[in-house]
Motif scaffolding. Structure first.
Motif, PDB file in Angstrom:
ATOM      1  N   ASP A  73      14.505  -0.705  11.334  1.00  0.00           N
ATOM      2  CA  ASP A  73      14.646  -1.729  12.376  1.00  0.00           C
ATOM      3  C   ASP A  73      15.908  -2.506  12.055  1.00  0.00           C
ATOM      4  OD1 ASP A  73      14.265  -3.430  14.494  1.00  0.00           O
ATOM      5  OD2 ASP A  73      12.771  -4.670  13.476  1.00  0.00           O
ATOM      6  N   GLY A  74      17.020  -2.050  12.632  1.00  0.00           N
ATOM      7  CA  GLY A  74      18.306  -2.605  12.259  1.00  0.00           C
ATOM      8  C   GLY A  74      18.643  -2.225  10.833  1.00  0.00           C
ATOM      9  N   GLU A  75      18.958  -3.204  10.008  1.00  0.00           N
ATOM     10  CA  GLU A  75      19.248  -2.952   8.599  1.00  0.00           C
ATOM     11  C   GLU A  75      17.990  -2.948   7.744  1.00  0.00           C
ATOM     12  OE1 GLU A  75      22.255  -2.199   7.223  1.00  0.00           O
ATOM     13  OE2 GLU A  75      22.883  -2.064   9.314  1.00  0.00           O
ATOM     14  N   ASP A  76      16.854  -3.361   8.316  1.00  0.00           N
ATOM     15  CA  ASP A  76      15.612  -3.484   7.562  1.00  0.00           C
ATOM     16  C   ASP A  76      14.746  -2.237   7.681  1.00  0.00           C
ATOM     17  OD1 ASP A  76      16.393  -6.036   6.904  1.00  0.00           O
ATOM     18  OD2 ASP A  76      15.129  -7.017   8.412  1.00  0.00           O
ATOM     19  N   TRP A  77      13.711  -2.228   6.845  1.00  0.00           N
ATOM     20  CA  TRP A  77      12.627  -1.260   6.952  1.00  0.00           C
ATOM     21  C   TRP A  77      11.347  -2.020   7.287  1.00  0.00           C
ATOM     22  CZ3 TRP A  77      13.268   3.964   6.573  1.00  0.00           C
ATOM     23  CH2 TRP A  77      14.450   4.432   5.998  1.00  0.00           C
ATOM     24  N   VAL A  78      10.489  -1.409   8.093  1.00  0.00           N
ATOM     25  CA  VAL A  78       9.194  -1.996   8.425  1.00  0.00           C
ATOM     26  C   VAL A  78       8.112  -1.008   7.991  1.00  0.00           C
ATOM     27  CG1 VAL A  78       7.681  -2.873  10.238  1.00  0.00           C
ATOM     28  CG2 VAL A  78      10.158  -3.304  10.349  1.00  0.00           C
ATOM     29  N   LEU A  79       7.244  -1.482   7.100  1.00  0.00           N
ATOM     30  CA  LEU A  79       6.254  -0.629   6.437  1.00  0.00           C
ATOM     31  C   LEU A  79       4.871  -0.878   7.015  1.00  0.00           C
ATOM     32  CD1 LEU A  79       6.011   1.356   3.967  1.00  0.00           C
ATOM     33  CD2 LEU A  79       5.533  -0.663   2.569  1.00  0.00           C
ATOM     34  N   ALA A  80       4.180   0.206   7.400  1.00  0.00           N
ATOM     35  CA  ALA A  80       2.831   0.093   7.950  1.00  0.00           C
ATOM     36  C   ALA A  80       1.955   1.196   7.367  1.00  0.00           C
ATOM     37  CB  ALA A  80       2.850   0.181   9.468  1.00  0.00           C
ATOM     38  N   GLY A  81       0.696   0.860   7.051  1.00  0.00           N
ATOM     39  CA  GLY A  81      -0.232   1.851   6.522  1.00  0.00           C
ATOM     40  C   GLY A  81      -1.106   1.273   5.429  1.00  0.00           C
ATOM     41  N   SER A  82      -1.719   2.143   4.632  1.00  0.00           N
ATOM     42  CA  SER A  82      -2.643   1.714   3.585  1.00  0.00           C
ATOM     43  C   SER A  82      -2.497   2.597   2.349  1.00  0.00           C
ATOM     44  CB  SER A  82      -4.097   1.788   4.065  1.00  0.00           C
ATOM     45  OG  SER A  82      -4.316   0.930   5.164  1.00  0.00           O
ATOM     46  N   LYS A  83      -2.759   2.022   1.193  1.00  0.00           N
ATOM     47  CA  LYS A  83      -2.845   2.736  -0.075  1.00  0.00           C
ATOM     48  C   LYS A  83      -4.146   2.343  -0.761  1.00  0.00           C
ATOM     49  CE  LYS A  83       1.301   4.605   0.183  1.00  0.00           C
ATOM     50  NZ  LYS A  83       1.504   6.069   0.270  1.00  0.00           N
ATOM     51  N   LEU A 119      -4.340  -1.496  -0.677  1.00  0.00           N
ATOM     52  CA  LEU A 119      -3.211  -2.214  -0.090  1.00  0.00           C
ATOM     53  C   LEU A 119      -3.119  -1.898   1.391  1.00  0.00           C
ATOM     54  CD1 LEU A 119      -2.594  -2.120  -3.175  1.00  0.00           C
ATOM     55  CD2 LEU A 119      -0.167  -1.972  -2.585  1.00  0.00           C
ATOM     56  N   HIS A 120      -2.937  -2.926   2.208  1.00  0.00           N
ATOM     57  CA  HIS A 120      -2.716  -2.751   3.650  1.00  0.00           C
ATOM     58  C   HIS A 120      -1.363  -3.347   4.002  1.00  0.00           C
ATOM     59  CE1 HIS A 120      -6.844  -1.395   4.449  1.00  0.00           C
ATOM     60  NE2 HIS A 120      -7.213  -2.307   3.574  1.00  0.00           N
ATOM     61  N   ILE A 152      -3.947  -7.335  -0.147  1.00  0.00           N
ATOM     62  CA  ILE A 152      -4.454  -6.616  -1.310  1.00  0.00           C
ATOM     63  C   ILE A 152      -5.924  -6.961  -1.510  1.00  0.00           C
ATOM     64  CG2 ILE A 152      -4.193  -6.218  -3.791  1.00  0.00           C
ATOM     65  CD1 ILE A 152      -1.271  -7.072  -3.509  1.00  0.00           C
ATOM     66  N   THR A 153      -6.756  -5.911  -1.611  1.00  0.00           N
ATOM     67  CA  THR A 153      -8.188  -6.087  -1.825  1.00  0.00           C
ATOM     68  C   THR A 153      -8.604  -5.361  -3.097  1.00  0.00           C
ATOM     69  OG1 THR A 153      -8.560  -6.146   0.572  1.00  0.00           O
ATOM     70  CG2 THR A 153     -10.485  -5.766  -0.835  1.00  0.00           C
ATOM     71  N   VAL A 154      -9.227  -6.065  -4.020  1.00  0.00           N
ATOM     72  CA  VAL A 154      -9.702  -5.450  -5.259  1.00  0.00           C
ATOM     73  C   VAL A 154     -10.902  -4.562  -4.960  1.00  0.00           C
ATOM     74  CG1 VAL A 154     -10.688  -5.880  -7.552  1.00  0.00           C
ATOM     75  CG2 VAL A 154      -8.857  -7.349  -6.667  1.00  0.00           C
ATOM     76  N   LEU A 155     -10.902  -3.357  -5.513  1.00  0.00           N
ATOM     77  CA  LEU A 155     -12.008  -2.425  -5.325  1.00  0.00           C
ATOM     78  C   LEU A 155     -13.069  -2.689  -6.389  1.00  0.00           C
ATOM     79  CD1 LEU A 155      -9.921   0.803  -4.618  1.00  0.00           C
ATOM     80  CD2 LEU A 155     -11.212  -0.540  -2.953  1.00  0.00           C
ATOM     81  N   THR A 194      -1.489   7.058  -3.608  1.00  0.00           N
ATOM     82  CA  THR A 194      -2.756   7.528  -3.050  1.00  0.00           C
ATOM     83  C   THR A 194      -3.174   6.702  -1.838  1.00  0.00           C
ATOM     84  OG1 THR A 194      -3.454   8.259  -5.238  1.00  0.00           O
ATOM     85  CG2 THR A 194      -5.180   7.936  -3.594  1.00  0.00           C
ATOM     86  N   GLU A 195      -3.729   7.372  -0.843  1.00  0.00           N
ATOM     87  CA  GLU A 195      -4.183   6.708   0.372  1.00  0.00           C
ATOM     88  C   GLU A 195      -5.666   6.988   0.607  1.00  0.00           C
ATOM     89  OE1 GLU A 195      -1.681   7.609   3.690  1.00  0.00           O
ATOM     90  OE2 GLU A 195       0.100   6.739   2.753  1.00  0.00           O
ATOM     91  N   PRO A 196      -6.309   6.211   1.488  1.00  0.00           N
ATOM     92  CA  PRO A 196      -7.728   6.460   1.772  1.00  0.00           C
ATOM     93  C   PRO A 196      -8.018   7.885   2.221  1.00  0.00           C
ATOM     94  CG  PRO A 196      -7.086   4.326   2.644  1.00  0.00           C
ATOM     95  CD  PRO A 196      -5.827   4.989   2.168  1.00  0.00           C
ATOM     96  N   THR A 197      -7.074   8.508   2.928  1.00  0.00           N
ATOM     97  CA  THR A 197      -7.297   9.871   3.425  1.00  0.00           C
ATOM     98  C   THR A 197      -6.340  10.879   2.801  1.00  0.00           C
ATOM     99  OG1 THR A 197      -5.820   9.458   5.316  1.00  0.00           O
ATOM    100  CG2 THR A 197      -8.167   9.024   5.638  1.00  0.00           C
ATOM    101  N   ALA A 198      -5.593  10.467   1.784  1.00  0.00           N
ATOM    102  CA  ALA A 198      -4.628  11.373   1.148  1.00  0.00           C
ATOM    103  C   ALA A 198      -4.627  11.109  -0.349  1.00  0.00           C
ATOM    104  CB  ALA A 198      -3.236  11.192   1.728  1.00  0.00           C
TER     105      ALA A 198
END
Length: 401
Positions: free
Chosen positions: A167-177, A230-231, A213-216, A149-153
């Protein structure tokens, strides 16, 4: 006027439960199924009931229970191998019912850990990922969470904006849950993200650089649980973090269906506990020179509760037998989740009325269950989502858009 000396003893819970099982549903269970139920019930009576009002009041989740729940065989309960118990769907359902009779937050922990996090790794993970994580998670040594779940989804995960780029062999993760159960106390999170190749799942360690990580809080529901936001600020992950078997929304949806199945049973626990609290109170509380259980309006409320609990139990057992037979369909789970949570919430609210003003005190469970069930009604698919799933099944016309 009925004789008060014929009233049932409010202290004899076994006799009250026997009388409440009007349809004889207990006889439909096997000895092994009753054994699992009784062990979990005893655990709840010993380890949860004496403390739950305090935990709820302080908004405290008792993470120290995780190893004990693992020792009891409740984490990844239906999963086979890798140190998992390999129990039946009905046994898991009965365990969920008893846990939620204690509190929805405790059953939620078992669901997030076992059905969502462990279930995703077990079904879609590599052999190395399964060996690395599942045995420790089954023992409660490692806690997992599930980031969809996301703030807008929320109800429309296809609109998720969290993105993982190569990014090469890695993954780069960006966004929020958002509304991610257990995240602030977990050692890992199974995160679902868009990629150029569709939605994929990733195992993200909680100590990953760039993960915040921020507790709601404060919350008025599921207070004896923890939910977080999560950011992901360009969190770098190795290629081995991706769940290789999951591609598209089928991955997270399969886990959600497992969790929804547990809710079908769990909600009955909250409803049953609310009913029993009201029944025992009504038998012991006297007004106008008699127990209030002897008044017609009180009996109508109690009868209505039992009718719905008995129907809900038959529904849950039917779905459990179908699941064990391998023929359970997602639309059937939607029907069960929609009905049993809705009715359990109505029972908790009505039970509170029997307790009168005393019903707003935390020493009595119905108002706590009612507050918790507002969350249970919302997560893993709202009433509206499950209604439209059923509506599409009936008409053949999708009404989501």
């Amino acid at each position: 006027m009925a004789r008060s000396d014929s009233a049932r003893d409010p202290g004899d819970l076994d006799a009250l439960r026997a009388a409440s099982d009007v349809l004889g549903i207990d006889a439909l269970l096997s000895d092994d199924e009753r054994g699992v139920r009784n062990r979990v019930r005893a655990f709840v009576d010993e380890r949860i009931r004496p403390h739950i009002a305090d935990w709820f009041d302080r908004a405290h989740f008792p993470a120290e229970l995780a190893p004990a729940l693992g020792e009891l065989g409740l984490l990844g309960m239906e999963l086979e191998g890798y140190g998992c118990p390999g129990r039946s769907a009905v046994q898991y359902g009965l365990a969920a019912l008893e846990l939620e009779a204690g509190d929805s937050g405790i059953r939620t922990f078992v669901s997030v850990q076992g059905s969502l996090a462990m279930g995703s790794i077990h079904r879609w993970g590599s052999e190395q990922q399964k060996q690395e994580w599942l045995p420790r998670m089954a023992r409660g040594e490692v806690i997992g969470s599930f980031g969809l779940t996301e703030p807008t989804a929320g109800s429309d995960p296809s609109r998720m904006r969290t993105f993982a780029r190569r990014d090469g062999e890695d993954w780069v993760l960006a966004g929020s849950k958002r509304w991610i159960g257990l995240a602030s106390i977990a050692q890992l999170c199974v995160v679902w993200a868009q990629t150029e190749d569709g939605v994929r799942g990733f195992i993200v360690p909680a100590d990953s650089p760039g993960l915040h990580i921020t507790v709601l809080e404060p919350k008025l529901s599921l207070r004896a649980s923890v939910q977080s936001e999560l950011h992901f600020d360009d969190v770098r992950l190795p290629a081995s973090a991706m769940l290789p078997g999951a591609r598209g929304l089928r991955g997270p949806f399969s886990a959600l269906n497992e969790a929804r199945y547990g809710i079908v049973w769990g909600a009955l626990g909250a409803g049953r506990d609310s009913y029993e609290a009201a029944l025992r109170y009504a038998l012991g509380r006297e007004q106008f020179d008699r127990p209030i259980a002897g008044f017609q309006l009180t009996q109508q409320k109690l009868v209505d509760m039992v009718v719905e609990l008995q129907k809900g139990a038959l529904l849950a057992l039917h779905l459990g037998r179908a699941k064990d037979a391998g023929i359970l369909q997602p639309v059937q789970i939607s029907l069960g989740k929609l009905n049993n949570v809705r009715e359990a919430l109505a029972i908790a609210r009505e039970a509170r009325t029997i307790l009168g003003g005393n019903g707003v005190l935390l020493e009595h469970s119905p108002i706590r269950h009612a507050a918790n069930l507002e969350s249970v009604r919302t997560y893993e698919g709202t009433d509206e989502v499950h209604t439209l799933i059923l509506g599409e099944h009936l008409t053949g016309i999708g009404a989501f858009r």
